[in-house]
Design an enzyme around this catalytic site. Structure first.
Site, PDB file in Angstrom:
ATOM      1  N   ASP A  85       0.901  -1.045  -0.029  1.00 48.71           N
ATOM      2  CA  ASP A  85       0.109   0.023  -0.098  1.00 48.71           C
ATOM      3  C   ASP A  85       0.813   1.167   0.043  1.00 48.71           C
ATOM      4  O   ASP A  85       1.975   1.167   0.468  1.00 48.71           O
ATOM      5  CB  ASP A  85      -0.937   0.066   1.248  1.00 48.71           C
ATOM      6  CG  ASP A  85      -1.677   1.197   1.394  1.00 48.71           C
ATOM      7  OD1 ASP A  85      -2.325   1.617   0.469  1.00 48.71           O
ATOM      8  OD2 ASP A  85      -1.690   1.822   2.385  1.00 48.71           O
ATOM      9  N   ASP A  87      -0.203   5.131   0.850  1.00 49.18           N
ATOM     10  CA  ASP A  87      -0.258   6.171   2.022  1.00 49.18           C
ATOM     11  C   ASP A  87      -0.254   5.384   3.352  1.00 49.18           C
ATOM     12  O   ASP A  87      -0.976   4.404   3.653  1.00 49.18           O
ATOM     13  CB  ASP A  87      -1.807   6.859   1.702  1.00 49.18           C
ATOM     14  CG  ASP A  87      -1.693   7.616   0.257  1.00 49.18           C
ATOM     15  OD1 ASP A  87      -1.418   8.819   0.354  1.00 49.18           O
ATOM     16  OD2 ASP A  87      -2.047   6.917  -0.633  1.00 49.18           O
TER      17      ASP A  87
END
Length: 286
Positions: A85, A87
């Site tokens: 991922d 953020d």
């Protein structure tokens, strides 16, 4: 079971207290500036795990439980794909929150972001609501966020160097935006990236996303697609994330890693790194 303990400091007293709970000695396996210890052949039970997990969390120590011989845990070289991922995982910020700050709307957007990451708001709804608040913002704000606020999470560069040296491919899949994932892919030499496209008209954000939203299911499907492209099984992938929208892709991975994650994610991940950097996976897979 074997137990790997990691800490940001080399404080041995706290490590020895955890090892005493486990009933074994802790062997120092620190390397490359990472403070790590190994406790072999712990007499594992659910109650002992609960006790040690809580003690570690309270002491700022990360712990990982691994199978011991004759069923040793996986090594880094056993994997073929690292999925991250973006953020609050590969990078320290939530890009949409920082974009909103340019509009003076960070508190409103951050509140929605946090609720979505905890799994309290469906992701498509949360992204649609947050992006709508950006309507009319000059697109130059995206470059300002990238230049002024985006930073890699601790240990990211060490982790990526080790992963690349092991011949492992890399995928950045995000509910964020291509403006950032494309730049991260180029800057870090990643192999794949997939995320949302912000609509920009006449140099302004319209408050809309172009095409489908990259939600939890799309993230999982992206991992499966890349695995198919590489002719590997999802069980040969390491998947790292921090929010509820990462859980679907984490569930199909050979190793799921919660990085400074929300409680709902920590509870379901194979490994949780709450304090050390992203390179905390390296002692676990050594």
């Amino acid at each position: 079971m074997n137990l790997i303990l990691q800490s940001l400091s080399a404080e041995r007293n706290a490590i020895d207290r955890i090892a005493n709970l486990a009933g074994v000695a802790a062997v120092d396996i620190s390397s490359g500036g990472r403070h790590a210890w190994r406790c072999d052949n712990v007499a594992y039970s659910g109650s002992l795990k609960t006790l040690i997990d809580a003690a570690c969390y309270g002491a700022g120590i990360d712990c990982a439980w691994l199978p011991s011989a004759p069923e040793p845990g996986a090594k880094l070289g056993d994997f073929k794909l690292l999925v991250m991922d973006m953020d609050s995982t590969l990078i320290t910020i939530e890009c949409i929150d920082e974009i909103a700050d340019m509009q003076g709307l960070k508190p409103q957007v951050s509140t929605i972001t946090e609720a979505a990451m905890r799994g309290e708001i469906e992701f498509n709804e949360s992204l649609t609501r947050r992006v709508a608040l950006l309507n009319g913002l000059d697109a130059s704000a995206l470059q300002r966020v990238f230049d002024e606020r985006l930073q890699l999470s601790p240990g990211a560069e060490n982790m990526l160097a080790a992963v690349k040296a092991a011949g492992i491919k890399t995928l950045l899949v995000s509910g964020g935006f291509t403006f950032f994932t494309d730049r991260m892919k180029a800057a870090l030499g990643l192999d794949y990236a997939h995320s949302n496209v912000l609509e920009i008209v006449d140099g302004k954000l319209t408050g809309k996303v172009v095409g489908g939203i990259v939600n939890a299911e799309v993230k999982k499907l992206t991992v499966e697609r890349v695995c198919a492209d590489l002719n590997i099984a999802p069980s040969q992938a390491i998947v790292m994330g921090d929010g509820a929208n990462d859980l679907n892709m984490m569930r199909i991975a050979g190793l799921s890693v919660a990085f400074r994650a929300k409680p709902v994610v920590r509870a379901q991940a194979g490994v949780a790194l709450n304090f050390v950097g992203l390179d905390g996976i390296l002692p676990i897979l050594a």
